[in-house]
Design a protein around this motif. Structure first.
Motif, PDB file in Angstrom:
ATOM      1  N   GLN A  52      -1.943 -14.117   5.750  1.00  0.00           N
ATOM      2  CA  GLN A  52      -1.157 -13.402   4.562  1.00  0.00           C
ATOM      3  C   GLN A  52      -0.288 -12.289   4.722  1.00  0.00           C
ATOM      4  OE1 GLN A  52       1.087 -15.806   2.562  1.00  0.00           O
ATOM      5  NE2 GLN A  52      -0.658 -17.684   3.582  1.00  0.00           N
ATOM      6  N   PRO A  53      -1.032 -11.339   4.382  1.00  0.00           N
ATOM      7  CA  PRO A  53      -0.582 -10.295   4.650  1.00  0.00           C
ATOM      8  C   PRO A  53       0.397 -10.006   6.112  1.00  0.00           C
ATOM      9  CG  PRO A  53      -2.282  -9.569   3.468  1.00  0.00           C
ATOM     10  CD  PRO A  53      -2.387 -10.961   4.341  1.00  0.00           C
ATOM     11  N   ASP A  54       1.238  -9.015   6.493  1.00  0.00           N
ATOM     12  CA  ASP A  54       1.610  -8.558   7.404  1.00  0.00           C
ATOM     13  C   ASP A  54       0.798  -8.140   8.093  1.00  0.00           C
ATOM     14  OD1 ASP A  54       3.686  -9.336   6.815  1.00  0.00           O
ATOM     15  OD2 ASP A  54       5.653  -6.679   6.518  1.00  0.00           O
ATOM     16  N   ASP A  55      -0.007  -7.565   7.797  1.00  0.00           N
ATOM     17  CA  ASP A  55      -1.357  -6.662   8.819  1.00  0.00           C
ATOM     18  C   ASP A  55      -2.184  -7.572   9.213  1.00  0.00           C
ATOM     19  OD1 ASP A  55      -3.125  -7.754   6.556  1.00  0.00           O
ATOM     20  OD2 ASP A  55      -3.854  -5.385   6.372  1.00  0.00           O
ATOM     21  N   GLN A  56      -2.338  -9.325   8.282  1.00  0.00           N
ATOM     22  CA  GLN A  56      -3.039 -10.526   8.969  1.00  0.00           C
ATOM     23  C   GLN A  56      -2.688 -11.384   9.742  1.00  0.00           C
ATOM     24  OE1 GLN A  56      -5.108 -12.836   6.047  1.00  0.00           O
ATOM     25  NE2 GLN A  56      -5.800 -11.174   4.842  1.00  0.00           N
ATOM     26  N   VAL A  57      -0.902 -10.724   9.642  1.00  0.00           N
ATOM     27  CA  VAL A  57      -0.343 -11.445  10.373  1.00  0.00           C
ATOM     28  C   VAL A  57      -0.022 -10.816  11.709  1.00  0.00           C
ATOM     29  CG1 VAL A  57       2.221 -12.647  11.279  1.00  0.00           C
ATOM     30  CG2 VAL A  57       1.453 -12.942   8.954  1.00  0.00           C
ATOM     31  N   TRP A  61      -1.754 -12.513  15.571  1.00  0.00           N
ATOM     32  CA  TRP A  61      -0.899 -12.824  17.362  1.00  0.00           C
ATOM     33  C   TRP A  61      -1.594 -11.180  18.084  1.00  0.00           C
ATOM     34  CZ3 TRP A  61       0.816  -9.015  20.434  1.00  0.00           C
ATOM     35  CH2 TRP A  61       1.836  -9.674  21.527  1.00  0.00           C
ATOM     36  N   ARG A  62      -2.000 -10.205  17.505  1.00  0.00           N
ATOM     37  CA  ARG A  62      -2.971  -9.846  18.420  1.00  0.00           C
ATOM     38  C   ARG A  62      -4.227 -10.531  19.377  1.00  0.00           C
ATOM     39  NH1 ARG A  62      -2.367  -3.876  15.660  1.00  0.00           N
ATOM     40  NH2 ARG A  62      -0.261  -3.382  15.991  1.00  0.00           N
ATOM     41  N   THR A  63      -5.185 -11.201  18.429  1.00  0.00           N
ATOM     42  CA  THR A  63      -5.889 -12.117  18.955  1.00  0.00           C
ATOM     43  C   THR A  63      -5.232 -12.572  19.672  1.00  0.00           C
ATOM     44  OG1 THR A  63      -6.865 -11.053  16.621  1.00  0.00           O
ATOM     45  CG2 THR A  63      -8.220 -13.265  18.156  1.00  0.00           C
ATOM     46  N   ALA A  64      -4.357 -13.497  19.400  1.00  0.00           N
ATOM     47  CA  ALA A  64      -4.287 -14.669  20.418  1.00  0.00           C
ATOM     48  C   ALA A  64      -3.478 -14.053  21.607  1.00  0.00           C
ATOM     49  CB  ALA A  64      -2.959 -15.408  19.764  1.00  0.00           C
ATOM     50  N   ILE A 143       7.600  -9.901  12.087  1.00  0.00           N
ATOM     51  CA  ILE A 143       6.458  -8.662  11.926  1.00  0.00           C
ATOM     52  C   ILE A 143       6.269  -8.142  13.616  1.00  0.00           C
ATOM     53  CG2 ILE A 143       4.842  -8.883  10.199  1.00  0.00           C
ATOM     54  CD1 ILE A 143       5.326 -11.783   9.160  1.00  0.00           C
ATOM     55  N   VAL A 144       6.359  -9.454  14.549  1.00  0.00           N
ATOM     56  CA  VAL A 144       5.304  -9.068  15.384  1.00  0.00           C
ATOM     57  C   VAL A 144       6.513  -8.145  15.958  1.00  0.00           C
ATOM     58  CG1 VAL A 144       3.439  -9.527  17.284  1.00  0.00           C
ATOM     59  CG2 VAL A 144       3.615 -10.111  15.054  1.00  0.00           C
ATOM     60  N   ASP A 145       6.567  -7.290  17.096  1.00  0.00           N
ATOM     61  CA  ASP A 145       6.935  -6.919  18.460  1.00  0.00           C
ATOM     62  C   ASP A 145       6.383  -7.423  19.373  1.00  0.00           C
ATOM     63  OD1 ASP A 145       8.315  -5.702  20.410  1.00  0.00           O
ATOM     64  OD2 ASP A 145       8.631  -3.832  19.745  1.00  0.00           O
ATOM     65  N   VAL A 205      -9.089  -6.220  18.866  1.00  0.00           N
ATOM     66  CA  VAL A 205      -8.087  -5.832  18.179  1.00  0.00           C
ATOM     67  C   VAL A 205      -8.377  -5.707  16.677  1.00  0.00           C
ATOM     68  CG1 VAL A 205      -6.342  -7.467  16.560  1.00  0.00           C
ATOM     69  CG2 VAL A 205      -7.417  -8.164  19.643  1.00  0.00           C
ATOM     70  N   LEU A 206     -10.050  -5.498  16.425  1.00  0.00           N
ATOM     71  CA  LEU A 206      -9.688  -5.052  15.216  1.00  0.00           C
ATOM     72  C   LEU A 206     -10.666  -3.708  14.598  1.00  0.00           C
ATOM     73  CD1 LEU A 206     -12.072  -8.604  13.706  1.00  0.00           C
ATOM     74  CD2 LEU A 206      -9.585  -7.571  13.510  1.00  0.00           C
ATOM     75  N   ILE A 207     -10.812  -3.356  16.045  1.00  0.00           N
ATOM     76  CA  ILE A 207     -11.058  -1.394  16.265  1.00  0.00           C
ATOM     77  C   ILE A 207     -10.478  -0.764  16.084  1.00  0.00           C
ATOM     78  CG2 ILE A 207     -12.075   0.110  17.360  1.00  0.00           C
ATOM     79  CD1 ILE A 207     -13.403  -1.876  19.475  1.00  0.00           C
ATOM     80  N   PRO A 208     -10.236   0.060  14.602  1.00  0.00           N
ATOM     81  CA  PRO A 208      -9.504   0.897  14.353  1.00  0.00           C
ATOM     82  C   PRO A 208      -9.399   1.731  15.219  1.00  0.00           C
ATOM     83  CG  PRO A 208     -11.069   0.609  12.798  1.00  0.00           C
ATOM     84  CD  PRO A 208     -11.692   0.059  14.023  1.00  0.00           C
ATOM     85  N   GLY A 209      -7.654   2.115  15.201  1.00  0.00           N
ATOM     86  CA  GLY A 209      -6.885   3.496  15.658  1.00  0.00           C
ATOM     87  C   GLY A 209      -6.961   2.896  17.063  1.00  0.00           C
ATOM     88  N   VAL A 210      -7.523   1.587  17.844  1.00  0.00           N
ATOM     89  CA  VAL A 210      -6.913   1.635  18.885  1.00  0.00           C
ATOM     90  C   VAL A 210      -5.556   0.648  19.144  1.00  0.00           C
ATOM     91  CG1 VAL A 210      -6.767  -1.069  21.023  1.00  0.00           C
ATOM     92  CG2 VAL A 210      -9.357  -0.188  19.790  1.00  0.00           C
TER      93      VAL A 210
END
Length: 212
Positions: A52-57, A61-64, A143-145, A205-210
């Motif tokens: 839902q929130p943009d960060d989850q969206v 996309w990044r996971t896919a 939302i995603v570039d 994808v979930l590692i902060p700072g990557v």
């Protein structure tokens, strides 16, 4: 011991067969990458079923994208092990170090074939996905570039796959040169890296700072 040939010389005909077998492994790896992109895209999106929130969206996309850009890596993993064996036998009239170097180069070739084929197939699909209603805001803006310069986790996942294929190919060379009692252990270790690498890809994808 590491600077002398480790077994009998290889005939030119045998070397030609090893090269032909390696070309087949490259073709299999590249084909698997192309064929599995669609499946990996679906798997990546299914990991975020209600983003839902943009960060989850963005994470969806990044996971896919991470899975799509590394499609075929599991097949490439097995092929890298076999390629390492072939490279060691191809170079068996040289030193063990030469066989190891040939195996690493063989793994690099498979890695490049896998990632190039996956990227070529995944890029247009991911651009379409980024423009879909699910990944646009209320004003229809993206939302995603889809440009990878804004998603460092994707190249990081690709680099992890490439490094894994080099390691597995090197282990394949070690299997060819190892004593019989150690062969099974090395094969198990190399195959155990496949699920480890595969399940770490979405985690990148979930590692902060990557990502920026």
């Amino acid at each position: 011991m590491g600077d002398v040939p480790w077994t009998s010389p290889t005939s030119p005909w045998d070397k030609l067969r090893y090269v032909a077998a390696y070309v087949t492994l490259v073709a299999v790896t590249g084909s698997a990458a192309v064929l599995l992109v669609a499946l990996n895209l679906d798997v990546g999106q299914s990991m975020w079923p209600d983003a839902q929130p943009d960060d989850q969206v963005m994470a969806k996309w990044r996971t896919a994208a991470a899975l799509a850009y590394t499609s075929g890596s599991a097949v490439g993993h097995v092929c890298a092990l076999v390629a390492g064996l072939l490279a060691a036998h191809w170079a068996r009239d040289n030193t063990r170090r030469t066989g190891l170097a040939a195996a690493v180069l063989a793994g690099a070739g498979l890695g490049l074939a896998d990632l190039a084929a996956a990227s070529w197939t995944a890029a247009p699909r991911l651009r379409d996905l980024a423009a879909s209603p699910a990944l646009t805001d209320n004003d229809g803006r993206l939302i995603v570039d889809p440009g990878l310069q804004h998603h460092g986790s994707i190249p990081a996942a690709m680099a992890a796959v490439f490094a894994t294929l080099l390691i597995v190919a090197a282990l394949g060379s070690a299997v060819a040169q190892a004593r019989p009692v150690n062969k099974a252990l090395l094969i198990l270790v190399s195959l155990a890296l496949a699920p480890v690498a595969h399940f770490l890809i979405p985690a990148v994808v979930l590692i902060p700072g990557v990502d920026p």
